[in-house]
Design a protein around this motif. Structure first.
Motif, PDB file in Angstrom:
ATOM      1  N   THR A  14       7.644  -2.843 -18.829  1.00  0.00           N
ATOM      2  CA  THR A  14       8.533  -3.519 -17.885  1.00  0.00           C
ATOM      3  C   THR A  14       7.921  -4.826 -17.449  1.00  0.00           C
ATOM      4  OG1 THR A  14       7.516  -2.407 -16.001  1.00  0.00           O
ATOM      5  CG2 THR A  14       9.406  -1.323 -17.022  1.00  0.00           C
ATOM      6  N   GLN A  15       8.775  -5.713 -16.999  1.00  0.00           N
ATOM      7  CA  GLN A  15       8.317  -6.976 -16.467  1.00  0.00           C
ATOM      8  C   GLN A  15       7.705  -6.767 -15.084  1.00  0.00           C
ATOM      9  OE1 GLN A  15       8.335  -9.825 -18.177  1.00  0.00           O
ATOM     10  NE2 GLN A  15       9.313  -8.789 -19.950  1.00  0.00           N
ATOM     11  N   LYS A  16       6.846  -7.654 -14.719  1.00  0.00           N
ATOM     12  CA  LYS A  16       6.161  -7.520 -13.431  1.00  0.00           C
ATOM     13  C   LYS A  16       7.124  -7.572 -12.273  1.00  0.00           C
ATOM     14  CE  LYS A  16       2.361  -9.460 -10.752  1.00  0.00           C
ATOM     15  NZ  LYS A  16       1.305 -10.494 -10.679  1.00  0.00           N
ATOM     16  N   GLU A  17       8.172  -8.394 -12.446  1.00  0.00           N
ATOM     17  CA  GLU A  17       9.118  -8.552 -11.338  1.00  0.00           C
ATOM     18  C   GLU A  17      10.196  -7.472 -11.331  1.00  0.00           C
ATOM     19  OE1 GLU A  17      10.390 -11.036 -14.829  1.00  0.00           O
ATOM     20  OE2 GLU A  17       8.542 -10.701 -13.665  1.00  0.00           O
ATOM     21  N   ASP A  18      10.234  -6.604 -12.351  1.00  0.00           N
ATOM     22  CA  ASP A  18      11.241  -5.539 -12.384  1.00  0.00           C
ATOM     23  C   ASP A  18      10.939  -4.484 -11.317  1.00  0.00           C
ATOM     24  OD1 ASP A  18      12.487  -6.801 -14.440  1.00  0.00           O
ATOM     25  OD2 ASP A  18      11.568  -5.565 -16.017  1.00  0.00           O
ATOM     26  N   THR A  19      12.011  -3.921 -10.769  1.00  0.00           N
ATOM     27  CA  THR A  19      11.855  -2.881  -9.741  1.00  0.00           C
ATOM     28  C   THR A  19      12.804  -1.728 -10.037  1.00  0.00           C
ATOM     29  OG1 THR A  19      13.502  -3.926  -8.319  1.00  0.00           O
ATOM     30  CG2 THR A  19      11.195  -4.525  -7.947  1.00  0.00           C
TER      31      THR A  19
ATOM     32  N   ASN B 109       0.804  -1.225   0.000  1.00  0.00           N
ATOM     33  CA  ASN B 109       0.000   0.000   0.000  1.00  0.00           C
ATOM     34  C   ASN B 109       0.840   1.279   0.000  1.00  0.00           C
ATOM     35  OD1 ASN B 109       0.950   0.103   2.656  1.00  0.00           O
ATOM     36  ND2 ASN B 109      -0.903  -0.930   3.427  1.00  0.00           N
ATOM     37  N   GLY B 110       2.187   1.158   0.030  1.00  0.00           N
ATOM     38  CA  GLY B 110       3.055   2.332  -0.057  1.00  0.00           C
ATOM     39  C   GLY B 110       3.083   3.207   1.185  1.00  0.00           C
ATOM     40  N   LEU B 111       2.593   2.740   2.323  1.00  0.00           N
ATOM     41  CA  LEU B 111       2.605   3.536   3.556  1.00  0.00           C
ATOM     42  C   LEU B 111       3.966   3.439   4.245  1.00  0.00           C
ATOM     43  CD1 LEU B 111      -0.919   2.743   5.055  1.00  0.00           C
ATOM     44  CD2 LEU B 111      -0.203   4.754   3.744  1.00  0.00           C
ATOM     45  N   LEU B 112       4.348   4.537   4.907  1.00  0.00           N
ATOM     46  CA  LEU B 112       5.628   4.592   5.622  1.00  0.00           C
ATOM     47  C   LEU B 112       5.507   3.832   6.943  1.00  0.00           C
ATOM     48  CD1 LEU B 112       8.503   5.816   5.799  1.00  0.00           C
ATOM     49  CD2 LEU B 112       7.479   7.724   7.077  1.00  0.00           C
ATOM     50  N   LEU B 113       6.416   2.871   7.144  1.00  0.00           N
ATOM     51  CA  LEU B 113       6.422   2.084   8.376  1.00  0.00           C
ATOM     52  C   LEU B 113       7.382   2.652   9.412  1.00  0.00           C
ATOM     53  CD1 LEU B 113       6.442  -1.492   6.806  1.00  0.00           C
ATOM     54  CD2 LEU B 113       4.459  -0.129   7.534  1.00  0.00           C
TER      55      LEU B 113
ATOM     56  N   LEU C  90       8.019   8.519  -3.499  1.00  0.00           N
ATOM     57  CA  LEU C  90       8.828   7.410  -3.991  1.00  0.00           C
ATOM     58  C   LEU C  90       7.938   6.302  -4.568  1.00  0.00           C
ATOM     59  CD1 LEU C  90      11.567   7.146  -1.214  1.00  0.00           C
ATOM     60  CD2 LEU C  90      11.873   7.955  -3.551  1.00  0.00           C
ATOM     61  N   THR C  91       6.843   6.004  -3.856  1.00  0.00           N
ATOM     62  CA  THR C  91       5.914   4.972  -4.342  1.00  0.00           C
ATOM     63  C   THR C  91       5.268   5.401  -5.651  1.00  0.00           C
ATOM     64  OG1 THR C  91       5.472   4.333  -2.044  1.00  0.00           O
ATOM     65  CG2 THR C  91       3.921   3.578  -3.715  1.00  0.00           C
ATOM     66  N   ALA C  92       4.916   6.690  -5.722  1.00  0.00           N
ATOM     67  CA  ALA C  92       4.280   7.190  -6.944  1.00  0.00           C
ATOM     68  C   ALA C  92       5.234   7.120  -8.127  1.00  0.00           C
ATOM     69  CB  ALA C  92       3.802   8.628  -6.727  1.00  0.00           C
ATOM     70  N   ILE C  93       6.500   7.459  -7.900  1.00  0.00           N
ATOM     71  CA  ILE C  93       7.490   7.402  -8.981  1.00  0.00           C
ATOM     72  C   ILE C  93       7.661   5.973  -9.486  1.00  0.00           C
ATOM     73  CG2 ILE C  93       9.942   7.711  -9.503  1.00  0.00           C
ATOM     74  CD1 ILE C  93       9.902  10.121  -7.629  1.00  0.00           C
ATOM     75  N   GLN C  94       7.734   5.050  -8.548  1.00  0.00           N
ATOM     76  CA  GLN C  94       7.921   3.650  -8.942  1.00  0.00           C
ATOM     77  C   GLN C  94       6.701   3.142  -9.717  1.00  0.00           C
ATOM     78  OE1 GLN C  94       9.029   1.188  -5.689  1.00  0.00           O
ATOM     79  NE2 GLN C  94       9.935  -0.372  -6.989  1.00  0.00           N
ATOM     80  N   ASP C  95       5.493   3.504  -9.267  1.00  0.00           N
ATOM     81  CA  ASP C  95       4.281   3.097  -9.988  1.00  0.00           C
ATOM     82  C   ASP C  95       4.211   3.753 -11.359  1.00  0.00           C
ATOM     83  OD1 ASP C  95       3.590   1.581  -7.827  1.00  0.00           O
ATOM     84  OD2 ASP C  95       2.240   3.097  -6.957  1.00  0.00           O
ATOM     85  N   PHE C  96       4.682   5.002 -11.455  1.00  0.00           N
ATOM     86  CA  PHE C  96       4.666   5.711 -12.738  1.00  0.00           C
ATOM     87  C   PHE C  96       5.568   5.003 -13.743  1.00  0.00           C
ATOM     88  CE2 PHE C  96       6.914   8.780 -15.423  1.00  0.00           C
ATOM     89  CZ  PHE C  96       5.860   9.258 -16.190  1.00  0.00           C
ATOM     90  N   VAL C  97       6.747   4.589 -13.301  1.00  0.00           N
ATOM     91  CA  VAL C  97       7.672   3.900 -14.207  1.00  0.00           C
ATOM     92  C   VAL C  97       7.082   2.589 -14.694  1.00  0.00           C
ATOM     93  CG1 VAL C  97       9.941   2.822 -14.371  1.00  0.00           C
ATOM     94  CG2 VAL C  97       9.681   5.027 -13.214  1.00  0.00           C
TER      95      VAL C  97
END
Length: 567
Positions: free
Chosen positions: A189-194, A152-156, A176-183
């Protein structure tokens, strides 16, 4: 019969009766006993491969420790002392070494031509000089670390290095979560790519992903590849310890507070090694600064010593109470209480070379009952002459001594109780001023001897001046005696030498005394209590035997008698 059956059972089964009874007891009571548990628990603990057993034991151990501490803290303190002591010393030594190294680097950077450039940069950018030094000597530093839930992208949890300015960590985590989701959404990209890294100027963002959480670190400078291993180790340990909490995460971040040590292990920094070569400019500047600091320190210490001496002297003054003394912005401030009879503080300030511009003072008025202040107050209120001194004892008794006019003494006896702090008044040691004058006039008169020509009632040449002085002294004596209420009588005795007959000497001596009496009466002196008598040669002066018949035998002497007036 019973014994025979037991022997038969033993032969058939080969088991002793006692062991057989234990087998029957276990069959009748299949529950595990305490003895069995104590024997099996150590082996079960060693063979446990998951953390269910440890999770089950943690609450019991925590409760046991808590109960032990509440019962006696010394037991636990004694047990952990061998561990805590060395650990504390090690941490303190490391902190001191780090502080010394940081100070050494700062001093070296502040005393070189390079530092002038850095100071200008600090002025232009608005940053502090310390920040510029750190930036220019920094190889890399992990400034912040974020633990973000992957789903869920929440800060722990969020870790920050010392002296690093941070923004809202939740906002950074969301970005940071938004940037990663945008990419992932914008590119094929592959599903497993990060996303592993982001670069922006001097900042680099490294991301290490785990099954349930993401560890993102913000790095300033050029970090080595080995730092990736530190991040990977941290995220693996977090998943190992908090796997169930990550899977069951519902928005409550409190269970992840214990992950902070793993995040702090990633907050690593490295600085350039300082140059061993010392700049001559640095040495010159350092010497100049050292000399300036020494001169400034000398004058500062001397001024502080003067200030301390002034405060000490002021605090010992009767009637002055110093409540507060401080230094602000190069000026001295002092406040307290002062009796109006106490010494003026400005007088003491001048003695210690302080001016009213350097020392700001504020004094509240109060009434002091210290003996020196009471003595000053009494002298002021009673208007005592300078010949009177006062002394106050511990009981508040005011003792007057010296000499004073009779009228003042009488007035002081009436108004002494108006002096604050005085409970009693004694003037036994105080002499009446007029009485002392009376005694002085008496001695002056009795010390005069009028000399005559041999065989006559004629004064020797120069004795007329002594006779005139005698008149003045008798007048002063009469006025003072009348003021004090005393009567005076004067015996005028005529004397002769032993050259004539006794009868002739008596007549001559009487004539000499009568002439002086008549002279005083003619000068307006009341001689009603004067007695003129001749003694001939029977009372020679106190002189050497060879002078007894000299000119000092032919004289007139005086004796003054004082008595109180009858009322």
């Amino acid at each position: 019969m019973t014994n025979e059956l037991n022997e038969l059972r033993t032969l058939l089964f080969g088991v002793e009766p006692q062991k057989l009874e234990k087998i029957y007891e276990r069959l009748d009571n299949p529950q595990i006993t305490a003895e069995d548990l104590s024997r099996l628990l150590p082996e079960a603990t060693q063979r446990a491969e998951d953390k269910e057993l440890s999770d089950a034991l943690v609450p019991t151990v925590e409760q046991a420790i808590q109960a032990s501490v509440q019962k006696d803290q010394d037991i636990l303190a004694t047990a952990i002392f061998p561990i805590v002591g060395p650990a504390t010393r090690k941490a303190a030594i490391a902190a001191v070494q780090e502080m010394i190294q940081s100070l050494d680097n700062t001093l070296e950077s502040g005393l070189s031509p390079k530092s002038l450039k850095w100071r200008m940069e600090a002025l232009v950018t608005g940053k502090t000089f310390a920040q510029i030094v750190l930036l220019r000597t920094l190889v890399y530093q992990v400034e912040q670390v974020f633990l973000i839930h992957k789903k869920n992208g929440l800060l722990l949890q969020h870790g920050v290095a010392p002296q690093v300015t941070v923004q809202d960590p939740d906002l950074v985590s969301a970005m940071l979560t938004a940037i990663q989701d945008f990419v992932k959404d914008s590119f094929n990209t592959q599903k497993e790519d990060t996303l592993h890294s982001l670069y922006y100027g001097e900042l680099t963002i490294w991301i290490e992903e785990g099954p349930q959480a993401v560890l993102a670190g913000i790095i300033r400078g050029n970090a080595p590849r080995e730092l990736r291993l530190v991040f990977q180790d941290a995220i693996e340990k977090i998943h190992h310890k908090f796997n169930r909490e990550l899977i069951a995460f519902n928005g409550d971040t409190e269970p992840f507070a214990d992950s902070m040590p793993f995040l702090q292990s990633c907050l690593i920094s490295q600085y350039k090694e300082r140059d061993k070569k010392t700049s001559p400019y640095a040495l010159t500047l350092l010497g100049t600064m050292g000399l300036s600091i020494a001169i400034w320190g000398f004058f500062a210490i001397r001024t502080q010593m003067r200030w301390n001496a002034f405060l000490e002297n002021l605090d010992t003054q009767p009637g002055i109470v110093v409540i507060k003394a401080e230094t602000r912005s190069g000026k001295y401030f002092i406040s307290g209480m002062r009796d109006s009879s106490a010494v003026e503080p400005n007088v003491l300030m001048k003695q210690f070379n302080f001016t009213s511009k350097e020392v700001m003072s504020r004094w509240e008025r109060y009434l002091s009952f210290e003996p020196p202040i009471i003595e000053k107050r009494a002298a002021k209120l009673l208007k005592a002459p300078t010949t009177v001194s006062f002394q106050v004892d511990e009981n508040g008794t005011l003792n007057a001594s010296g000499s004073a006019p009779h009228r003042w003494i009488l007035d002081a006896r009436k108004i002494w109780h108006l002096v604050p702090g005085v409970t009693q008044y004694h003037d036994r040691n105080l002499m009446v001023f007029e009485l002392s004058q009376l005694e002085m006039y008496k001695k002056q008169i009795e010390g005069k001897n009028l000399l005559f020509v041999e065989g006559t009632t004629e004064l020797l040449s120069g004795e007329e001046k002594k006779l005139q002085e005698l008149v003045i002294d008798i007048q002063k004596l009469s006025v003072t005696a009348q003021y004090l209420g005393k009567n005076i009588s004067i015996q005028i005795a005529g004397h002769t030498d032993s050259s004539g007959s006794e009868q002739r000497n008596m007549i001559l001596s009487q004539s000499r005394a009568s002439i002086i009496l008549n002279y005083l009466s003619a000068r307006g002196i009341n001689t009603s209590h004067f007695n003129a008598m001749g003694v001939g040669d029977r009372e020679p002066p106190n002189m050497k035997s060879k002078e007894k018949n000299g000119k000092y035998s032919r004289r007139v002497s005086f004796k003054v008698f004082l008595s109180d007036t009858e009322r």
